[in-house]
Scaffold this motif. Structure first.
Motif, short mmCIF file in Angstrom:
data_model
loop_
_atom_site.label_atom_id
_atom_site.label_comp_id
_atom_site.label_asym_id
_atom_site.label_seq_id
_atom_site.Cartn_x
_atom_site.Cartn_y
_atom_site.Cartn_z
N GLU A 1 0.87 -1.17 0.00
CA GLU A 1 0.00 0.00 0.00
C GLU A 1 0.91 1.22 0.00
O GLU A 1 2.03 1.17 0.52
N HIS B 1 -6.99 2.92 2.39
CA HIS B 1 -6.44 1.87 3.26
C HIS B 1 -6.44 2.20 4.75
O HIS B 1 -6.17 1.33 5.56
N HIS C 1 -7.40 -3.61 0.33
CA HIS C 1 -6.49 -2.50 0.62
C HIS C 1 -5.85 -2.61 2.00
O HIS C 1 -5.41 -1.62 2.57
N ASP C 2 -5.78 -3.81 2.51
CA ASP C 2 -4.89 -4.16 3.61
C ASP C 2 -3.86 -5.08 2.96
O ASP C 2 -4.23 -6.09 2.37
N ASP D 1 -4.64 -8.47 0.87
CA ASP D 1 -4.54 -8.49 -0.59
C ASP D 1 -3.57 -9.57 -1.06
O ASP D 1 -3.82 -10.26 -2.04
#
Length: 186
Positions: free
Chosen positions: A20, A64, A155-156, A160
């Protein structure tokens, strides 16, 4: 969740990674997630917050939930890279699209570090080949995972990475093609 996949005696050992970023610059890595698959089974999941040494923008924070406060006191990429690099280079490395590979290599270049030398596999490409036409023209991680029944917190980074690894394992099960076979297909 423990995903297990068997395709006979084929190779089902690899690592999956996701990053991220703090802003629209791919080298602004603020979280790295790694999932280690051994023999078709999730053996380890690692998540680390990273000080990106860059500003956070509102769009990414809303995506995120990681902001400058969350990474306060976290190590920078150069401080964790030496320990992470050999782990990632020992097995094929999966990401969903080429974004993560580009981000990691770009961040390594930013800091004058050697890039990760791994055999990369793209779980979005594998999904397209395993299930031609199933997803239309939508190959995002969220779309592919939902179609395959994979539940995860998008979005972690570690979630993911786990979703990408499960896509590959399901593709191996569906097609009978192991990790080495996917590598050969390019």
């Amino acid at each position: 969740m423990r995903t297990r996949c068997r395709t006979g005696s084929g190779n089902l050992t690899f690592n999956a990674i996701d990053v991220e970023t703090a802003n629209s610059n791919p080298v602004s890595i603020c979280q790295i997630g790694i999932v280690r698959i051994r023999g078709g089974e999730i053996k380890e999941q690692l998540s680390v917050l990273v000080d990106p040494e860059a500003p956070f923008n509102d769009f990414n924070v809303q995506l995120h939930g990681i902001d400058s406060e969350a990474v306060r006191g976290s190590l920078t990429l150069p401080e964790i890279y030496g320990g992470m690099r050999p782990i990632l280079a020992e097995e094929p490395l999966v990401s969903h699209t080429a974004f993560d590979q580009g981000a990691l290599n770009g961040a390594a270049e930013r800091y004058g570090l050697r890039p990760i030398r791994a055999h990369w596999l793209d779980s979005s490409v594998i999904a397209r080949r395993a299930w031609p036409g199933k997803f239309g023209r939508r190959w995002s991680l969220a779309v592919v995972a939902a179609e395959l029944g994979i539940v995860f917190r998008h979005h972690d980074a570690v979630e993911d990475a786990r979703a990408a690894s499960e896509i590959v394992l399901l593709a191996c099960l569906h097609t009978g093609v192991d990790v080495d076979g996917w590598l050969e297909r390019g």
